[in-house]
Design a protein around this motif. Structure first.
Motif, PDB file in Angstrom:
ATOM      1  N   GLU A  83       0.859  -1.181   0.000  1.00 17.48           N
ATOM      2  CA  GLU A  83       0.000   0.000   0.000  1.00 17.48           C
ATOM      3  C   GLU A  83       0.898   1.234   0.000  1.00 17.48           C
ATOM      4  O   GLU A  83       1.513   1.558   1.023  1.00 17.48           O
ATOM      5  CB  GLU A  83      -0.916   0.014   1.224  1.00 17.48           C
ATOM      6  CG  GLU A  83      -2.005  -1.048   1.215  1.00 17.48           C
ATOM      7  CD  GLU A  83      -2.930  -0.925   2.414  1.00 17.48           C
ATOM      8  OE1 GLU A  83      -2.759   0.036   3.198  1.00 17.48           O
ATOM      9  OE2 GLU A  83      -3.821  -1.787   2.561  1.00 17.48           O
ATOM     10  N   GLY A  84       0.988   1.894  -1.150  1.00 19.69           N
ATOM     11  CA  GLY A  84       1.895   3.040  -1.230  1.00 19.69           C
ATOM     12  C   GLY A  84       3.327   2.601  -1.022  1.00 19.69           C
ATOM     13  O   GLY A  84       3.858   1.792  -1.787  1.00 19.69           O
ATOM     14  N   ILE A  92      -0.956  -6.397   8.703  1.00 16.11           N
ATOM     15  CA  ILE A  92      -0.136  -5.597   9.614  1.00 16.11           C
ATOM     16  C   ILE A  92       1.082  -5.061   8.866  1.00 16.11           C
ATOM     17  O   ILE A  92       1.801  -5.837   8.217  1.00 16.11           O
ATOM     18  CB  ILE A  92       0.316  -6.437  10.824  1.00 16.11           C
ATOM     19  CG1 ILE A  92      -0.918  -6.960  11.584  1.00 16.11           C
ATOM     20  CG2 ILE A  92       1.209  -5.620  11.754  1.00 16.11           C
ATOM     21  CD1 ILE A  92      -0.571  -7.908  12.716  1.00 16.11           C
ATOM     22  N   PRO A  93       1.354  -3.757   8.933  1.00 15.22           N
ATOM     23  CA  PRO A  93       2.550  -3.209   8.260  1.00 15.22           C
ATOM     24  C   PRO A  93       3.827  -3.856   8.801  1.00 15.22           C
ATOM     25  O   PRO A  93       3.957  -4.107   9.998  1.00 15.22           O
ATOM     26  CB  PRO A  93       2.496  -1.714   8.594  1.00 15.22           C
ATOM     27  CG  PRO A  93       1.047  -1.443   8.894  1.00 15.22           C
ATOM     28  CD  PRO A  93       0.535  -2.700   9.552  1.00 15.22           C
ATOM     29  N   ILE A  94       4.761  -4.120   7.909  1.00 18.86           N
ATOM     30  CA  ILE A  94       6.036  -4.707   8.303  1.00 18.86           C
ATOM     31  C   ILE A  94       7.149  -3.994   7.556  1.00 18.86           C
ATOM     32  O   ILE A  94       7.037  -3.719   6.351  1.00 18.86           O
ATOM     33  CB  ILE A  94       6.057  -6.229   8.020  1.00 18.86           C
ATOM     34  CG1 ILE A  94       7.363  -6.845   8.503  1.00 18.86           C
ATOM     35  CG2 ILE A  94       5.825  -6.530   6.543  1.00 18.86           C
ATOM     36  CD1 ILE A  94       7.375  -8.379   8.449  1.00 18.86           C
ATOM     37  N   ARG A  95       8.209  -3.662   8.261  1.00 15.18           N
ATOM     38  CA  ARG A  95       9.373  -3.041   7.642  1.00 15.18           C
ATOM     39  C   ARG A  95      10.362  -4.135   7.246  1.00 15.18           C
ATOM     40  O   ARG A  95      10.853  -4.879   8.108  1.00 15.18           O
ATOM     41  CB  ARG A  95      10.043  -2.049   8.596  1.00 15.18           C
ATOM     42  CG  ARG A  95      11.297  -1.393   8.014  1.00 15.18           C
ATOM     43  CD  ARG A  95      11.951  -0.495   9.036  1.00 15.18           C
ATOM     44  NE  ARG A  95      11.170   0.708   9.249  1.00 15.18           N
ATOM     45  CZ  ARG A  95      11.301   1.816   8.519  1.00 15.18           C
ATOM     46  NH1 ARG A  95      12.197   1.860   7.528  1.00 15.18           N
ATOM     47  NH2 ARG A  95      10.561   2.874   8.774  1.00 15.18           N
ATOM     48  N   LEU A  96      10.624  -4.232   5.955  1.00 16.19           N
ATOM     49  CA  LEU A  96      11.563  -5.250   5.479  1.00 16.19           C
ATOM     50  C   LEU A  96      12.993  -4.779   5.699  1.00 16.19           C
ATOM     51  O   LEU A  96      13.357  -3.647   5.374  1.00 16.19           O
ATOM     52  CB  LEU A  96      11.328  -5.543   3.996  1.00 16.19           C
ATOM     53  CG  LEU A  96       9.965  -6.122   3.617  1.00 16.19           C
ATOM     54  CD1 LEU A  96       9.925  -6.442   2.132  1.00 16.19           C
ATOM     55  CD2 LEU A  96       9.641  -7.364   4.437  1.00 16.19           C
ATOM     56  N   ARG A  97      13.799  -5.662   6.240  1.00 19.44           N
ATOM     57  CA  ARG A  97      15.228  -5.407   6.441  1.00 19.44           C
ATOM     58  C   ARG A  97      15.995  -6.539   5.756  1.00 19.44           C
ATOM     59  O   ARG A  97      16.428  -7.496   6.405  1.00 19.44           O
ATOM     60  CB  ARG A  97      15.537  -5.338   7.942  1.00 19.44           C
ATOM     61  CG  ARG A  97      14.792  -4.225   8.659  1.00 19.44           C
ATOM     62  CD  ARG A  97      15.160  -4.137  10.130  1.00 19.44           C
ATOM     63  NE  ARG A  97      14.797  -5.351  10.837  1.00 19.44           N
ATOM     64  CZ  ARG A  97      13.580  -5.594  11.326  1.00 19.44           C
ATOM     65  NH1 ARG A  97      12.600  -4.714  11.156  1.00 19.44           N
ATOM     66  NH2 ARG A  97      13.336  -6.718  11.969  1.00 19.44           N
TER      67      ARG A  97
END
Length: 205
Positions: A83-84, A92-97
């Protein structure tokens, strides 16, 4: 001639118990091969996630005149979308590392690499870019990597097959056209079918 094939889908949970059973009868025709599409509704399966990598095992049996076969397949349920600028895993938003490691071969080595990356704050890795579908290519173990990643709740970015042979010839002349595009897409779709049941793979690039 035509007939019917009876399909039975037994879904086993992580402990080996039967979570669901589905049955269907499908009309078929005589022939060397054909595709049967089956859809079974399931409203509340346990989702695969990085903190709870729940996997199921499908035991699909097919029985009919001259046919008695069974095929097992492990898989997991999860949703992933964008999304954007945000990545969403199971709502649930997740920050990929992510990082790009050299791909190990043995299962113990794969587990060690994943555990090592996770201990350093990473939560995803990209498959080493290579045309692994070519015969003789050394990177024939990535299905094992995807399987272990699915077991351990590790996110994977799959690598697309090279488009270079479809873009330019040996003299570096531009040869890209609709036929080349369709040929590459067909090859890529074949490759992606090998990995479609590994919930760990979330993106192709």
């Amino acid at each position: 001639t035509e007939g019917e094939v009876e399909f039975t889908a037994r879904i086993l949970d992580a402990e080996g118990g039967v979570a669901k059973t589905f049955e269907a009868r499908v009309p078929v025709r005589a022939g060397e091969a054909q595709v049967c599409s089956l859809t079974f509704p399931w409203k509340d399966p346990k989702l695969w996630d990085v903190d709870s990598p729940h996997l199921y095992t499908l035991q699909l049996s097919a029985q009919g005149a001259g046919l008695d076969d069974e095929y097992p397949q492990r898989f997991g349920f999860r949703e992933f979308w964008i999304e954007g600028r945000n990545f969403i895993l199971n709502g649930i938003p997740i920050r990929l590392r992510p990082m790009l490691p050299e791909e190990p071969f043995a299962i113990a080595e794969i587990d060690g690499v994943i555990d090592g990356m996770r201990s350093r704050g990473f939560n995803a890795s990209q498959m080493w870019p290579t045309d692994h579908d070519k015969r003789g290519n050394a990177f024939q173990h990535r299905e094992v990597f995807a399987e272990r990643a699915s077991e351990k709740g590790w996110l994977v970015i799959g690598s697309l097959l090279s488009m270079s042979p479809y873009l330019v010839d040996t003299k570096y002349q531009f040869i890209w056209n609709a036929a080349k595009r369709d040929a590459w897409r067909k090859r890529m779709e074949t490759d992606m079918r090998r990995y479609r049941n590994y919930p760990s793979i979330i993106i192709w690039g």
